[in-house]
Motif scaffolding. Structure first.
Motif, mmCIF file in Angstrom:
data_model
loop_
_atom_site.group_PDB
_atom_site.id
_atom_site.type_symbol
_atom_site.label_atom_id
_atom_site.label_comp_id
_atom_site.label_asym_id
_atom_site.label_seq_id
_atom_site.Cartn_x
_atom_site.Cartn_y
_atom_site.Cartn_z
ATOM 1 N N THR A 1 -39.464 -29.009 19.266
ATOM 2 C CA THR A 1 -39.230 -27.582 19.055
ATOM 3 C C THR A 1 -39.313 -27.277 17.570
ATOM 4 O O THR A 1 -39.925 -26.294 17.157
ATOM 5 N N GLY A 2 -38.699 -28.136 16.764
ATOM 6 C CA GLY A 2 -38.738 -27.956 15.326
ATOM 7 C C GLY A 2 -40.163 -27.955 14.804
ATOM 8 O O GLY A 2 -40.545 -27.107 14.001
ATOM 9 N N ARG A 3 -40.954 -28.892 15.316
ATOM 10 C CA ARG A 3 -42.347 -28.970 14.864
ATOM 11 C C ARG A 3 -43.097 -27.690 15.196
ATOM 12 O O ARG A 3 -43.854 -27.175 14.379
ATOM 13 N N ILE A 4 -42.882 -27.189 16.420
ATOM 14 C CA ILE A 4 -43.567 -25.959 16.827
ATOM 15 C C ILE A 4 -43.087 -24.791 15.971
ATOM 16 O O ILE A 4 -43.861 -23.923 15.578
ATOM 17 N N ASP A 5 -41.793 -24.791 15.667
ATOM 18 C CA ASP A 5 -41.239 -23.701 14.865
ATOM 19 C C ASP A 5 -41.651 -23.782 13.402
ATOM 20 O O ASP A 5 -41.372 -22.872 12.633
ATOM 21 N N GLY A 6 -42.253 -24.902 13.010
ATOM 22 C CA GLY A 6 -42.773 -24.978 11.654
ATOM 23 C C GLY A 6 -41.946 -25.817 10.692
ATOM 24 O O GLY A 6 -42.069 -25.678 9.485
ATOM 25 N N ALA A 7 -41.093 -26.681 11.216
ATOM 26 C CA ALA A 7 -40.321 -27.548 10.333
ATOM 27 C C ALA A 7 -41.115 -28.820 10.049
ATOM 28 O O ALA A 7 -41.601 -29.458 10.964
ATOM 29 N N ARG B 1 -37.666 -31.606 6.759
ATOM 30 C CA ARG B 1 -36.812 -30.521 7.226
ATOM 31 C C ARG B 1 -36.223 -30.862 8.599
ATOM 32 O O ARG B 1 -35.048 -30.644 8.873
#
Ligand SMILES: Nc1ncnc2c1ncn2[C@@H]1O[C@H](COP(=O)(O)OP(=O)(O)OP(=O)(O)O)[C@@H](O)[C@H]1O
Ligand SMILES: [Mg+2]
Lengths: 281, 384
Positions: A176-182, A186
């Motif tokens: 989810t973090g990767r998709i959200d741009g982290a 981060r």
């Protein structure tokens, strides 16, 4: 199991409570003995039967430890060595534990077994070659002579604990973090580490305690007073003729305090850390 | 908003497992596309390829007009809802929903406004300061939705978002998710193994099996005109009755066990392909509602069976019966979660509650001939 309702004195005096009390006494009595010992005058010490509580008592042993026996030097050395080693162990352990928990890797399992074996390896078996090595590279009597081996010895256990924590964090959270741009850092900082905090505290306290109390290497590598740590320093208290027990006790009490404070602050994390690490696997 | 198109997309996992074969799908702007199929058929894999969480082994994936095969997940302008929600346990609901906006370095006040607006759509306003651990399953599910819609992505991806909920809540959230999707009108790919969820929610439904797309169409077409045995057996509850049968010489009737069913002209015209099967074996499919009661009184084809069990549902009777023909199972089509309605007998009919049908007796069902389906037993393909 059926529980009977206990009444009267049986509610307090029963097997479980007695067993608990005995265990607590077993652990606490030496600590108590050490603490009261640190306040004893020669008169208290000589009295027979021994006193459960030193009257009148004195705090002179504490000042003696610091003034006559350079205790503050040992304390400073211990702090430096322990804090740096623990920080290194946590930083490296986090990275290695994450890599071993998450990334697909050949021979990962064998690596973990080797790590576990290293973590139970007896110190004494490698102390002699390590001494020669240290002498060769001129590291005897230095902080790094202890920091480096301490880091190496405590790292495997920390990696294991942290890896188990990372395994317990659902992969989807990072995705989810990767998709959200982290980015990776981060993600580590905002998503993974906060959830692995109990693991970090558990590993940290184990490592801190191990470094703080380590004796053999400290004695072997750092013979000069300037670089001695608390366990070695305390052992050199006194002369050939006198063993100043009250002063030793006083120094020991001071030595125990940092660990006590750490465990007290993080007690909730450590307890949950020990159990959840075991269950999640 | 954007279209999504998969052209001949394949996935071969590093261990050599070929999870998705030549998948081609076009999702229109604002469309709700459901991917459905039994466990392990590659739905999640397909979705994760669209998300960019798995590499595409071969084929082309486009979002809008842009080919995104090699674009990182964050640059695909998608949002994904996972089956386990993957909420961050150490953040409050508001922080969870706002996290993606914070990563975009949006000003704090704007984040707050967007989070608040999202919370209102989802009815989460009261819970904004709670941690996920203090929420119910349904509320968590909505937070997961909120985290996706707050970003205003051009595509939504959802992997079995309702499967952790209990049956009643699932029905409720089904409607809710559809409502939200329609309201914000974002192209959506929704994965589920529940054919009822697929039928009720999807604008179109893509049925997959063992990594292969079986059929993709709107739910009614899937139900009325399944392309093959698998789709026929997978879609619909209770499932379609499928029997081994044979076509008579001249193709004017089919033989099922010891019974002969004469085919009306409307059927032979509609299924002109049957002529080629004259004298050959086929599979006959009859949905339970195409076997209404009391054939005796009505002209037309009938089917007689021994009634094993009658379930009265008030509005209708579910009649479980046995005939002397072999039932055909489409491999993998049986939903393990669904109640095993066919277990009591080898066929199910859905009849009028006043029909004089009793367990232990023989009964003749009328056949609604236009509902009959025919399949080639070799290829499994429907015969038209
Ligand atoms: N990382 C992987 N490596 C190898 N094979 C995998 C991997 N992930 C999934 N598979 C295999 O690919 C196939 C499809 O998996 P996928 O998760 O897409 O199924 P699914 O349709 O989502 O099933 P479910 O309804 O159970 O979630 C399965 O047979 C699975 O075993
Ligand atoms: Mg799946």
């Amino acid at each position: 199991m059926r529980t009977r309702k206990r009444t009267g004195w049986r509610r307090i005096v029963n097997g479980v409570n007695i067993a608990g009390l005995i265990s607590v006494l077993f652990i606490a009595l030496p600590l108590y003995w050490m603490t009261i010992g640190s306040f004893e005058t020669p008169a208290n010490l000589a009295s027979s039967p021994p006193q459960w509580f030193p009257v009148p008592g004195t705090t002179a042993n504490y000042s003696t430890a610091f003034s006559q026996y350079h205790f503050w030097i040992f304390f400073r050395n211990s702090l430096i060595v322990t804090i740096i080693a623990t920080a290194l162990v946590l930083a490296l352990g986090t990275l290695a534990g994450y890599a071993l928990g998450r990334t697909p890797m050949r021979g990962k399992f064998s690596l973990l077994v080797v790590l576990l074996m290293i973590s139970v390896f007896p110190e004494i078996a490698i102390i002699a070659p390590l001494y020669l090595l240290m002498r060769e590279i001129g590291w005897l009597n230095s902080y790094q002579a202890l920091i480096l081996p301490y880091t190496a010895f405590n790292l495997p256990f920390a990696i294991w604990i942290l890896r188990n924590y990372f395994l317990g964090i659902p992969k989807e959270m990072e995705e989810t973090g990767r998709i959200d741009g982290a980015g990776p850092l981060r993600t580590m900082w905002s998503i993974v580490l906060p959830q692995a905090l109990p693991g970090l505290f558990t590993a940290g306290i184990f490592c801190f305690t191990a470094c703080w109390t380590e004796f053999l290497m400290a004695l072997t590598f750092n013979a000069q007073t300037n670089f001695q740590t608390i366990p070695v320093g305390i052992a050199t208290f006194g002369t050939q003729d006198i063993t100043p027990f009250p002063t030793i006790f006083a120094a020991s009490v001071v030595a125990v305090i940092p660990i006590g404070i750490l465990v007290f602050i993080f007690r909730k994390f450590v307890i949950s850390g020990l159990t959840s690490g075991a269950v999640k696997g | 908003m954007a279209t999504v198109s998969l052209e001949q997309v394949n996935k071969v996992y590093p261990n050599g497992f070929h999870a998705v074969h030549d998948l081609s799908l076009d999702i229109a702007d604002g469309e709700f596309m459901v991917l459905v199929g039994p466990s392990g058929c590659g739905k999640t894999t397909a979705l994760r390829m669209v998300a960019g969480l798995e590499d595409i082994s071969s084929g082309t994936l486009k979002i809008g007009t842009r080919t995104v095969n090699d674009v990182t997940p964050k640059d695909r302008d998608i949002a994904m809802v996972f089956q386990n929600y993957a909420l961050y346990p150490h953040m409050t609901v508001a922080e969870n929903i706002g996290f993606a906006l914070k990563l975009r370095k949006m000003p704090k006040t704007d984040i707050e406004a967007r989070v608040k607006e999202t919370a209102e759509i989802l009815g989460l306003t009261e819970w904004l300061n709670r941690k996920p651990g203090q929420l119910s399953g349904g509320q968590r599910q909505r937070v997961a939705m909120g985290r996706a819609i707050v970003r205003e992505p051009s595509v939504f991806l959802m992997d079995e978002p309702l499967s952790n909920l209990d049956a009643k809540l699932r029905v409720q959230m089904r409607a809710e998710v559809s409502r939200i999707q329609r309201r914000i009108n974002v192209s959506t790919i929704y994965v589920t193994h529940d054919q009822i969820e697929a039928m009720t929610m999807g604008d179109r439904v893509a049925v997959m099996r063992a990594g292969l797309l079986q059929q993709c169409d709107n739910p009614q077409v899937l139900y009325d005109h399944p392309d093959n045995l698998f789709v026929a057996a997978f879609i619909g509850s209770p499932a379609m009755n499928l029997y081994e049968a044979s076509v008579t010489e001249g193709a004017a009737a089919v033989r099922v066990g010891s019974q002969q069913i004469d085919l009306p002209a409307s059927v032979t015209t509609a299924h002109s392909g049957l002529a080629a099967f004259a004298g050959k074996r086929i599979v006959l499919g009859l949905r339970p509602e195409h076997l209404p009661a009391s054939g005796d009184a009505r002209p037309g084809p009938t089917l007689t069976g021994d009634v094993d069990l009658v379930e009265a549902l008030g509005s209708e009777l579910m009649v479980h019966f046995t005939i002397d023909a072999k039932r055909v199972q489409a491999e993998g089509a049986h939903d393990p979660d669904a109640e095993d309605v066919a277990a009591a007998g080898e066929g199910v009919a859905r009849v009028d509650p006043r029909a004089p049908v009793k367990a232990g007796e023989r009964f003749t069902f009328a056949i609604d001939a236009d509902g009959m389906q025919f399949f080639d037993p070799e290829t499994g393909l429907a015969i038209w």
